[in-house]
Design a protein around this motif. Structure first.
Motif, PDB file in Angstrom:
ATOM      1  N   HIS A  23      -2.646  -2.066   5.751  1.00 53.21           N
ATOM      2  CA  HIS A  23      -3.178  -1.438   4.297  1.00 53.21           C
ATOM      3  C   HIS A  23      -4.053  -0.038   5.014  1.00 53.21           C
ATOM      4  CE1 HIS A  23      -7.103  -3.054   5.469  1.00 53.21           C
ATOM      5  NE2 HIS A  23      -6.535  -4.144   6.063  1.00 53.21           N
ATOM      6  N   SER A  24      -4.675   0.470   4.077  1.00 58.57           N
ATOM      7  CA  SER A  24      -5.425   1.605   4.351  1.00 58.57           C
ATOM      8  C   SER A  24      -4.859   2.702   5.312  1.00 58.57           C
ATOM      9  CB  SER A  24      -6.638   1.177   5.134  1.00 58.57           C
ATOM     10  OG  SER A  24      -7.354   0.455   4.377  1.00 58.57           O
ATOM     11  N   ILE A  65      -4.163   6.053   6.271  1.00 59.78           N
ATOM     12  CA  ILE A  65      -4.843   7.555   5.880  1.00 59.78           C
ATOM     13  C   ILE A  65      -4.273   8.543   6.627  1.00 59.78           C
ATOM     14  CG2 ILE A  65      -7.149   8.419   6.447  1.00 59.78           C
ATOM     15  CD1 ILE A  65      -8.337   5.470   6.155  1.00 59.78           C
ATOM     16  N   TRP A  87       0.945  -1.302   0.048  1.00 58.37           N
ATOM     17  CA  TRP A  87       0.207   0.030   0.099  1.00 58.37           C
ATOM     18  C   TRP A  87       0.885   1.188   0.078  1.00 58.37           C
ATOM     19  CZ3 TRP A  87      -5.471  -0.090   0.403  1.00 58.37           C
ATOM     20  CH2 TRP A  87      -6.046   1.060   0.555  1.00 58.37           C
ATOM     21  N   CYS A 109     -10.519  -2.814   4.137  1.00 60.30           N
ATOM     22  CA  CYS A 109     -10.429  -1.654   3.524  1.00 60.30           C
ATOM     23  C   CYS A 109     -11.155  -0.397   4.216  1.00 60.30           C
ATOM     24  CB  CYS A 109     -11.034  -1.643   1.992  1.00 60.30           C
ATOM     25  SG  CYS A 109     -10.264  -0.015   1.197  1.00 60.30           S
ATOM     26  N   VAL A 110     -10.423   0.437   4.675  1.00 66.83           N
ATOM     27  CA  VAL A 110     -10.930   1.820   5.231  1.00 66.83           C
ATOM     28  C   VAL A 110     -10.560   2.818   4.612  1.00 66.83           C
ATOM     29  CG1 VAL A 110     -10.892   2.834   7.753  1.00 66.83           C
ATOM     30  CG2 VAL A 110     -10.087   0.400   7.561  1.00 66.83           C
ATOM     31  N   ARG A 111     -11.782   3.908   4.617  1.00 59.14           N
ATOM     32  CA  ARG A 111     -11.495   4.985   3.754  1.00 59.14           C
ATOM     33  C   ARG A 111     -12.142   6.064   4.540  1.00 59.14           C
ATOM     34  NH1 ARG A 111      -8.547   3.856  -0.555  1.00 59.14           N
ATOM     35  NH2 ARG A 111      -9.122   2.055  -1.707  1.00 59.14           N
ATOM     36  N   GLY A 157      -4.960   0.300   8.685  1.00 62.86           N
ATOM     37  CA  GLY A 157      -5.560  -1.116   8.869  1.00 62.86           C
ATOM     38  C   GLY A 157      -4.824  -2.246   8.644  1.00 62.86           C
ATOM     39  N   ARG A 171      -9.173  -5.734  -2.648  1.00 64.49           N
ATOM     40  CA  ARG A 171      -9.391  -4.450  -1.916  1.00 64.49           C
ATOM     41  C   ARG A 171      -8.948  -3.377  -2.345  1.00 64.49           C
ATOM     42  NH1 ARG A 171      -7.107  -6.498   3.300  1.00 64.49           N
ATOM     43  NH2 ARG A 171      -6.832  -8.321   2.199  1.00 64.49           N
ATOM     44  N   GLN A 172      -8.019  -3.139  -3.266  1.00 62.10           N
ATOM     45  CA  GLN A 172      -7.460  -2.077  -3.691  1.00 62.10           C
ATOM     46  C   GLN A 172      -8.061  -1.720  -5.125  1.00 62.10           C
ATOM     47  OE1 GLN A 172      -3.478  -3.317  -3.068  1.00 62.10           O
ATOM     48  NE2 GLN A 172      -2.750  -1.562  -2.479  1.00 62.10           N
ATOM     49  N   THR A 202       0.555   5.468   0.407  1.00 66.79           N
ATOM     50  CA  THR A 202      -0.416   6.656   0.543  1.00 66.79           C
ATOM     51  C   THR A 202       0.475   7.828   0.650  1.00 66.79           C
ATOM     52  OG1 THR A 202      -1.956   5.494   2.049  1.00 66.79           O
ATOM     53  CG2 THR A 202      -1.707   7.764   2.304  1.00 66.79           C
ATOM     54  N   GLN A 226     -15.725   1.295   6.485  1.00 65.28           N
ATOM     55  CA  GLN A 226     -14.968   0.245   6.457  1.00 65.28           C
ATOM     56  C   GLN A 226     -15.499  -0.852   5.841  1.00 65.28           C
ATOM     57  OE1 GLN A 226     -12.924  -2.924   9.794  1.00 65.28           O
ATOM     58  NE2 GLN A 226     -13.720  -0.891  10.510  1.00 65.28           N
TER      59      GLN A 226
END
Lengths: 85, 378
Positions: free
Chosen positions: B163-164, B166, B102, B219-221, B178, B326-327, B104, B232
């Motif tokens: 992942h995720s 943020i 991941w 997955c968290v946004r 996450g 998930r992505q 970011t 999530q």
């Protein structure tokens, strides 16, 4: 000392066979990385272990120890164990 | 105002492709392959300069690395120090990054800052645009986290994923991550320390909900228009949280029972925090992870999860057994929002209408791992 480079690593060396110096396999790989930055981490991990699908040979005999001493006239071969689809 | 023409960044098991749209998003031009034969887990355009691309790469036989481009992918430069765990002390078993999963971009006030999440679990930070990476010890070396992370044998078949990652758009020190599995976690001090944020999340039946290691966010946004709200998609349902609440609400219970609320991707609307999309999967028995009944559909909520509506116009009506990872689902910034879904069968599906209708804009690609959008600077 001559080092045979497998095709997946030739984007670093630009050649199938290159020169590197060192009195052990580990020193040769360190010198290779100085000459071709980034190459070593693709085949040796951050704990100084050979990555699972890479094999190292000295004059055709497989070597498992980065501390293996190298004599004048010996050559190193790096091989990728290709698998999967 | 006309939104800039988006580019969809497609990362696959065998390379990366850039799919450039015109401003109408009706015409697409496929650019690639980049890194043919390399496993690309994530390809991300920096929204701060709209110029820098980072790609997380490895091959089946070479170790993991990061590549960087500032010319739309024409040329790439490798990180001089990719994410890697510290060398272990003698007698200790050291951790090894198998792949970066991941990427970011950091906060707009920190140009050049990036975060990377790896498999096995590790959080890394770069402050020079991805050229060199340092571990984040506040997470990686915290003894509690080492326990919750488990080892390389835990987590998904392809290895546990961090992942995720943020970054709160209001505060560069406020982070969420996450861990699949291992829970959702928050830092308010720029990653020096983290704490779990798992209350309200369910775990697989029969396991202890109080044990953080059993929590499996997929997955968290964060909602750009309301950063106190996060959605999530979890192994055990769809959730929403409105901070400062500490408790996730299982909003997936409003999904049709025949479809359920299991899946991997989670997508939020760039301007409307009440709108979010999911792509449900079959999570029954042995977890086929295909579209339920072989009938793919996205689902949207327009009211923060109180109800969900099926969006399947244009998708195959039957016998479509692909999976969306998930992505592999993303939104652009257009009006209306464009949505993009990449499948394990190598197809990219697009919607110019926030999901009301879909069309396939690329096919015959390798298995798609990740889909992101961006708009390059002219």
């Amino acid at each position: 000392m001559k080092v045979l480079i497998p095709s997946p690593l030739r984007s670093y060396t630009g050649a199938a066979e290159v020169e590197a110096e060192g009195s052990t396999l580990g020193e040769v790989l360190a010198d290779l990385d100085r000459r071709h930055p980034g190459l070593r981490f693709r085949i040796v991990d951050e704990q100084d272990r050979m990555r699972p699908h890479v094999r190292f040979f000295v004059d055709g005999v497989q070597v498992f120890d980065l501390g293996r001493r190298l004599a004048a006239g010996e050559s190193v071969q790096i091989v990728q164990a290709l698998s999967g689809g | 105002m006309v939104a800039p023409a988006p580019t969809v960044l497609v990362a696959t098991r065998k390379g990366a492709w850039l799919l450039h749209a015109d401003t109408t998003r009706r015409k697409w031009r496929l650019d690639g392959p980049h890194f043919l034969g390399h496993v690309i887990h994530h390809l991300v355009l920096d929204p701060r300069d709209r110029r820098t691309l980072l790609a997380a790469a490895k091959t089946g036989h070479l170790g993991p690395t990061i590549f960087r481009s500032t010319d739309r992918g024409r040329t790439w430069t490798e990180a001089s120090r990719p994410p890697a765990f510290p060398k272990a002390r003698r007698g200790e078993k050291g951790r090894v990054v198998d792949h970066t999963f991941w990427l970011t971009p950091g906060h707009p006030s920190e140009p050049g800052a990036w975060y990377a999440g790896t498999s096995p679990h590790g959080l890394f930070r770069s402050d020079d645009g991805g050229a060199t990476w340092e571990p984040v010890p506040g997470l990686n070396d915290d003894p509690r986290y080492r326990e919750w992370m488990g080892g390389a044998q835990d987590g998904t078949p392809d290895g546990p994923k961090l992942h995720s990652v943020i970054v709160d758009p209001r505060d560069p020190a406020h982070l969420y991550v996450g861990m699949s599995s291992g829970g959702v976690h928050e830092s308010v001090d720029g990653g020096r320390s983290f704490r779990p944020l798992v209350r309200g999340m369910e775990v697989v039946e029969g396991f202890d909900v109080a044990d953080v290691s059993f929590h499996d966010p997929h997955c968290v946004r964060i909602c750009p228009a309301r950063p106190d709200r996060l959605y999530q998609q979890n192994h055990c349902g769809i959730y929403r949280i409105d901070r400062p609440s500490e408790e996730w609400q299982r909003v997936g219970k409003a999904m049709p029972s025949s479809v359920g609320d299991i899946g991997f991707p989670m997508v939020v609307h760039p301007r409307d925090p009440d709108t979010a999309w999911v792509f449900p999967m079959d999570g029954t028995t042995v977890w086929p992870r295909t579209s339920p009944a072989g009938r793919p559909a996205a689902y949207v909520t327009r009211n923060a999860g109180r109800s969900w509506r099926r969006l399947d116009s244009g998708f195959p009506r039957r016998h479509a057994w692909w999976t969306v990872k998930r992505q592999a689902m993303a939104a652009d910034g257009g009006k209306p929002v464009g949505l993009y879904v990449g499948t394990t069968g190598g197809e990219l599906w697009a919607s110019r209408s926030e999901g009301r209708s879909w069309s396939c804009v690329a096919r015959h690609l390798p298995e798609i791992y990740a889909v992101e959008t961006g708009a390059f600077a002219r």
